[in-house]
Scaffold this motif. Structure first.
Motif, mmCIF file in Angstrom:
data_model
loop_
_atom_site.group_PDB
_atom_site.id
_atom_site.type_symbol
_atom_site.label_atom_id
_atom_site.label_comp_id
_atom_site.label_asym_id
_atom_site.label_seq_id
_atom_site.Cartn_x
_atom_site.Cartn_y
_atom_site.Cartn_z
ATOM 1 N N LEU A 165 -27.201 -94.663 -40.660
ATOM 2 C CA LEU A 165 -27.007 -95.780 -41.335
ATOM 3 C C LEU A 165 -25.373 -95.934 -41.509
ATOM 4 O O LEU A 165 -24.984 -97.087 -41.558
ATOM 5 C CB LEU A 165 -27.462 -95.451 -42.816
ATOM 6 N N SER A 166 -24.724 -94.637 -41.848
ATOM 7 C CA SER A 166 -23.374 -94.923 -41.740
ATOM 8 C C SER A 166 -22.621 -95.604 -40.632
ATOM 9 O O SER A 166 -21.823 -96.455 -40.650
ATOM 10 C CB SER A 166 -22.565 -93.371 -42.023
ATOM 11 N N GLN A 167 -23.005 -95.017 -39.527
ATOM 12 C CA GLN A 167 -22.440 -95.705 -38.190
ATOM 13 C C GLN A 167 -22.774 -97.275 -38.106
ATOM 14 O O GLN A 167 -21.889 -97.960 -37.603
ATOM 15 C CB GLN A 167 -22.906 -94.929 -37.032
ATOM 16 N N THR A 168 -24.046 -97.650 -38.439
ATOM 17 C CA THR A 168 -24.430 -98.921 -38.157
ATOM 18 C C THR A 168 -23.643 -99.747 -39.127
ATOM 19 O O THR A 168 -23.299 -100.981 -38.841
ATOM 20 C CB THR A 168 -25.785 -98.999 -38.127
ATOM 21 N N THR A 169 -23.704 -99.178 -40.559
ATOM 22 C CA THR A 169 -22.889 -100.215 -41.361
ATOM 23 C C THR A 169 -21.479 -100.261 -41.172
ATOM 24 O O THR A 169 -20.825 -101.450 -41.324
ATOM 25 C CB THR A 169 -23.018 -99.274 -42.890
ATOM 26 N N LEU A 170 -20.767 -99.240 -40.695
ATOM 27 C CA LEU A 170 -19.531 -99.280 -40.318
ATOM 28 C C LEU A 170 -19.140 -100.357 -38.984
ATOM 29 O O LEU A 170 -18.403 -101.241 -39.081
ATOM 30 C CB LEU A 170 -18.824 -98.030 -39.886
ATOM 31 N N ALA A 171 -20.107 -100.406 -38.138
ATOM 32 C CA ALA A 171 -20.193 -101.299 -36.962
ATOM 33 C C ALA A 171 -20.456 -102.560 -37.545
ATOM 34 O O ALA A 171 -19.592 -103.741 -37.174
ATOM 35 C CB ALA A 171 -21.094 -100.884 -35.962
ATOM 36 N N LEU A 172 -21.307 -102.964 -38.509
ATOM 37 C CA LEU A 172 -21.585 -104.204 -38.932
ATOM 38 C C LEU A 172 -20.438 -104.919 -39.738
ATOM 39 O O LEU A 172 -20.195 -105.980 -39.736
ATOM 40 C CB LEU A 172 -22.895 -104.205 -39.590
ATOM 41 N N VAL A 173 -19.911 -103.999 -40.420
ATOM 42 C CA VAL A 173 -18.935 -104.450 -41.530
ATOM 43 C C VAL A 173 -17.735 -104.857 -40.529
ATOM 44 O O VAL A 173 -17.066 -105.774 -40.824
ATOM 45 C CB VAL A 173 -18.413 -103.259 -42.424
ATOM 46 N N ASP A 174 -17.402 -104.079 -39.646
ATOM 47 C CA ASP A 174 -16.286 -104.522 -38.641
ATOM 48 C C ASP A 174 -16.321 -105.970 -37.842
ATOM 49 O O ASP A 174 -15.515 -106.481 -37.950
ATOM 50 C CB ASP A 174 -16.143 -103.477 -37.768
ATOM 51 N N ALA A 175 -17.842 -105.903 -37.568
ATOM 52 C CA ALA A 175 -18.177 -107.049 -36.750
ATOM 53 C C ALA A 175 -17.962 -108.438 -37.874
ATOM 54 O O ALA A 175 -17.518 -109.553 -37.245
ATOM 55 C CB ALA A 175 -19.607 -107.030 -36.247
ATOM 56 N N THR B 77 -29.935 -90.219 -50.566
ATOM 57 C CA THR B 77 -30.265 -91.516 -49.283
ATOM 58 C C THR B 77 -30.216 -92.779 -50.042
ATOM 59 O O THR B 77 -29.980 -93.771 -49.390
ATOM 60 C CB THR B 77 -31.442 -90.994 -48.744
ATOM 61 N N LYS B 78 -31.118 -92.843 -51.162
ATOM 62 C CA LYS B 78 -30.895 -94.173 -51.919
ATOM 63 C C LYS B 78 -29.679 -94.796 -52.378
ATOM 64 O O LYS B 78 -29.583 -95.994 -52.307
ATOM 65 C CB LYS B 78 -31.937 -94.039 -53.259
ATOM 66 N N THR B 79 -28.837 -93.896 -52.618
ATOM 67 C CA THR B 79 -27.593 -94.193 -53.085
ATOM 68 C C THR B 79 -26.815 -94.539 -51.891
ATOM 69 O O THR B 79 -26.129 -95.628 -52.224
ATOM 70 C CB THR B 79 -26.842 -92.831 -53.635
ATOM 71 N N ASN B 80 -27.064 -94.001 -51.027
ATOM 72 C CA ASN B 80 -26.195 -94.524 -49.700
ATOM 73 C C ASN B 80 -26.690 -95.630 -49.237
ATOM 74 O O ASN B 80 -26.183 -96.735 -48.677
ATOM 75 C CB ASN B 80 -26.355 -93.529 -48.463
ATOM 76 N N LEU B 81 -28.286 -96.054 -49.301
ATOM 77 C CA LEU B 81 -28.511 -97.462 -49.210
ATOM 78 C C LEU B 81 -27.942 -98.437 -49.992
ATOM 79 O O LEU B 81 -27.690 -99.705 -49.505
ATOM 80 C CB LEU B 81 -29.979 -97.160 -49.282
ATOM 81 N N GLN B 82 -27.928 -98.014 -51.357
ATOM 82 C CA GLN B 82 -27.479 -99.174 -52.066
ATOM 83 C C GLN B 82 -25.799 -99.547 -51.961
ATOM 84 O O GLN B 82 -25.451 -100.656 -51.744
ATOM 85 C CB GLN B 82 -27.442 -98.763 -53.717
ATOM 86 N N VAL B 83 -25.116 -98.253 -51.377
ATOM 87 C CA VAL B 83 -23.635 -98.966 -51.170
ATOM 88 C C VAL B 83 -23.505 -99.503 -50.008
ATOM 89 O O VAL B 83 -22.831 -100.506 -49.795
ATOM 90 C CB VAL B 83 -22.945 -97.313 -50.981
ATOM 91 N N ALA B 84 -24.169 -99.271 -48.696
ATOM 92 C CA ALA B 84 -24.264 -99.726 -47.832
ATOM 93 C C ALA B 84 -24.853 -101.271 -47.759
ATOM 94 O O ALA B 84 -23.966 -102.244 -47.217
ATOM 95 C CB ALA B 84 -25.061 -99.471 -46.637
ATOM 96 N N GLN B 85 -25.848 -101.875 -48.571
ATOM 97 C CA GLN B 85 -26.179 -102.857 -48.555
ATOM 98 C C GLN B 85 -25.149 -103.826 -49.534
ATOM 99 O O GLN B 85 -25.073 -104.758 -49.213
ATOM 100 C CB GLN B 85 -27.437 -102.930 -49.382
#
Length: 264
Positions: free
Chosen positions: A111-121, A205-213
């Motif tokens: 999730l961390s890697q995909t979020t970073l990639a999507l945010v950058d894109a 995990t739920k906290t990380n989900l909320q931050v990423a979303q």
């Protein structure tokens, strides 16, 4: 005469001593030759033994012992996991809980890697949109003031920027697909962790989900606002060209650059 007698005795003593030393030396040489003759057969037998299969097997005994110890140690540890239920930290429930924690850790990393990639894109897509908006506005303010060569030059830049916007949009869609997969995996892993008793892993995990979303939603809003501004700029461009065309004489339409008559 007394002196001559003494000299004779000295010479006889020296000769006797020299003969004795010579005999001792010969005896020592004989002993050495005999020792060498005894040692040589033993040396030959030792060389034959070193080349024999028995000696080679003896040399391999330490390695065999070490490998057997490793195999026995691994075998013992593997057998202890499924059958030792008396110890609390090796029970089935405990092992399932640990496994679910490992799953949540891997899901959080994905999730961390995909979020970073999507945010950058999304960030690059928004920047490309704002650059295109600036070019469009510059073109609007210069309508009717440029030569055909300058007009073509500006349009080449605008077209190139539109291609850049399209590429950034496709990239963000591709990363968004990976990000959605990561969201689903994290939700499943959080549920599995909760069911196995790993509440802390589920909560993290739920906290990380909320931050990423929240982060992705923020960038989506910025991109949507940029897309809205671009649409407004295109509408303004069409209106400005219509005003310019209506303000000139119909006979001068042949002198209007071709770029003014484009709708996009």
């Amino acid at each position: 005469m007394q002196a001559f007698s003494n000299c004779g005795l000295c010479a006889s003593g020296s000769l006797l001593k020299g003969r004795t030393d010579f005999l001792v030396a010969r005896r020592n040489m004989a002993v050495l030759r005999l020792s060498a003759a005894c040692v040589q057969p033993l040396k030959d037998k030792a060389n034959v033994f070193c080349r024999s299969p028995v000696h080679q097997r003896l040399l391999r005994l330490p390695e065999v012992g070490r490998s057997n110890r490793v195999a026995f140690s691994l075998g013992s540890s593997l057998c202890a996991v499924p059958f030792t239920q008396q110890v609390g930290n090796l029970s089935h429930e405990s092992l399932i809980c640990r496994a679910s924690c490992l799953v949540t850790d891997s899901a959080n990393t994905y999730l961390s890697q995909t979020t970073l990639a999507l945010v950058d894109a999304l960030t690059q897509y928004a920047k490309a949109l704002h650059t295109l908006i600036a070019l469009q506005k510059r073109y609007i303010t210069s309508i009717g003031k440029l030569t055909p060569a300058e007009e073509d030059s500006i349009w080449q830049v605008i077209i190139g920027q539109r291609v850049e916007v399209s590429d950034r949009l496709e990239e963000s869609k591709r990363f968004e697909s990976n990000w959605m997969n990561a969201i689903n995996i994290c939700e499943l892993s959080a549920e599995a962790a909760y069911n196995s008793g790993a509440e802390h892993a589920c909560t993290a995990t739920k906290t990380n989900l909320q931050v990423a979303q929240c982060k992705v939603e923020e960038l989506r809003k910025i991109s949507k606002e940029a897309e809205k501004k671009l649409a407004e700029t295109k509408a303004e461009e069409i209106q400005r060209m219509a005003e310019y065309v209506s303000s000139i004489d119909i006979n001068d339409l042949e002198d209007i650059p071709e770029a003014y008559l484009r709708e996009d």
